[in-house]
Write a protein that holds these residues in place. Structure first.
Motif, PDB file in Angstrom:
ATOM      1  N   GLN A 113       0.795  -1.230   0.000  1.00 54.29           N
ATOM      2  CA  GLN A 113       0.000   0.000   0.000  1.00 54.29           C
ATOM      3  C   GLN A 113       0.826   1.277   0.000  1.00 54.29           C
ATOM      4  O   GLN A 113       0.568   2.175  -0.800  1.00 54.29           O
TER       5      GLN A 113
ATOM      6  N   ASN B 170      -2.733  -2.240   4.333  1.00 55.86           N
ATOM      7  CA  ASN B 170      -4.122  -2.468   4.731  1.00 55.86           C
ATOM      8  C   ASN B 170      -4.317  -2.432   6.248  1.00 55.86           C
ATOM      9  O   ASN B 170      -4.709  -1.412   6.791  1.00 55.86           O
ATOM     10  N   SER B 171      -4.050  -3.541   6.938  1.00 55.28           N
ATOM     11  CA  SER B 171      -4.296  -3.619   8.382  1.00 55.28           C
ATOM     12  C   SER B 171      -3.027  -3.662   9.213  1.00 55.28           C
ATOM     13  O   SER B 171      -3.098  -3.729  10.440  1.00 55.28           O
TER      14      SER B 171
ATOM     15  N   LYS C 279      -9.089  -1.947   8.076  1.00 54.73           N
ATOM     16  CA  LYS C 279      -9.102  -2.783   6.881  1.00 54.73           C
ATOM     17  C   LYS C 279      -8.360  -2.190   5.689  1.00 54.73           C
ATOM     18  O   LYS C 279      -7.980  -2.914   4.775  1.00 54.73           O
ATOM     19  N   HIS C 280      -8.197  -0.856   5.683  1.00 52.37           N
ATOM     20  CA  HIS C 280      -7.596  -0.286   4.471  1.00 52.37           C
ATOM     21  C   HIS C 280      -6.802   0.986   4.779  1.00 52.37           C
ATOM     22  O   HIS C 280      -7.198   2.091   4.416  1.00 52.37           O
TER      23      HIS C 280
END
Length: 269
Positions: A41, A55-56, A80-81
């Motif tokens: 990410q 994400n997490s 979650k994101h």
């Protein structure tokens, strides 16, 4: 030998154009990379460490040799994101969203980088601007990227054209906002603006979702559309980026390649 005034003028104009082009030329050169399985990410950076956001989870790694120091896992807390992050005065501020759910909701999650414990939160709830993808701080203000998407991920009839940069004061009160120019929106589509960071040169560096490019932007003198200065090819394939402000004499940018699970360090010259 006599040189006409017209020739002198022509020479001066050409010289001016050449110097102008030189002053605006830039390149991105990869100088180092680390293999990190969780590089999906974004990446953030401070004086001695870089932080891989996925994400997490967040992993803390040494800048010198890329060794893992510790991790934080927010799965049990409903995270979650996480999209991206920036380190400011010992705290890591992460952009968090409910992507790809509709309606879009977003928050800023805050961590102590020494302990890697979650220490704070600012919730935007259902964000009127879209999905929070990146955050930075400059000149005593927050600068935040809010994304919109095309296709099935579009929200309430809005598409990528609604993606914006929003400026807040330190109390999270909006002061100004801008949209992206059409040519950059087309490059973002069908995803959106994934990353952004202010450089040491006062310019804004942005990424899309997948393209190996940096979009160099600046605030306009008038109007509401960011000005696109140039596009730089780079071994940074979209996602969240970070400028290493601990290095003053060089402009070092951290990015990632999702396909190869690689964190890259590059110099912008």
């Amino acid at each position: 030998m006599m040189i006409s005034k017209n020739f002198k003028l022509y020479f001066l104009v050409l010289t001016g154009i050449f110097l102008h082009m030189q002053s605006f030329s830039q390149s991105v050169t990869e100088i180092k990379k680390f293999k990190v399985a969780e590089a999906k990410q974004a990446v953030a950076v401070d004086d001695h460490f870089f932080y891989v956001i996925n994400n997490s989870t967040i992993g803390k790694f040494t800048k010198k040799d890329g060794k893992l120091v510790t991790t934080w896992d927010g799965t049990s807390e409903g995270i979650k994101h996480l999209n991206s992050g920036v380190v400011i005065k010992g705290k890591l501020y992460c952009a968090n969203s409910n992507y790809p759910e509709i309606p879009m909701a977003s928050s800023v999650e805050i961590f102590d980088v020494n302990t890697m414990k979650h220490v704070g939160n600012h919730s935007f709830g259902i964000a009127e601007h879209g999905s929070l993808t990146w955050i930075d701080q400059k000149d005593g203000f927050w600068w935040i990227g809010f994304a919109h998407y095309s296709g099935k991920e579009a929200s309430e009839g809005r598409d990528v054209r609604w993606t914006s940069l929003v400026k807040f004061d330190l109390e999270w009160r909006q002061t100004e906002s801008w949209i992206f120019p059409k040519n950059i929106v087309e490059l973002f589509t069908p995803k959106s603006n994934s990353g952004g960071a202010w450089g040491n040169d006062g310019l804004l560096y942005c990424t899309g979702h997948d393209r190996p490019e940096l979009y160099v932007m600046k605030l306009p003198k008038s109007g509401y559309t960011l000005e696109h200065i140039r596009t730089l090819p780079a071994e940074i394939y979209g996602q969240g980026i970070a400028i290493d402000h601990s290095i003053k004499d060089k402009q070092i940018i951290y990015g990632l390649n999702r396909a190869t699970n690689t964190i890259t360090l590059s110099e912008i010259k």
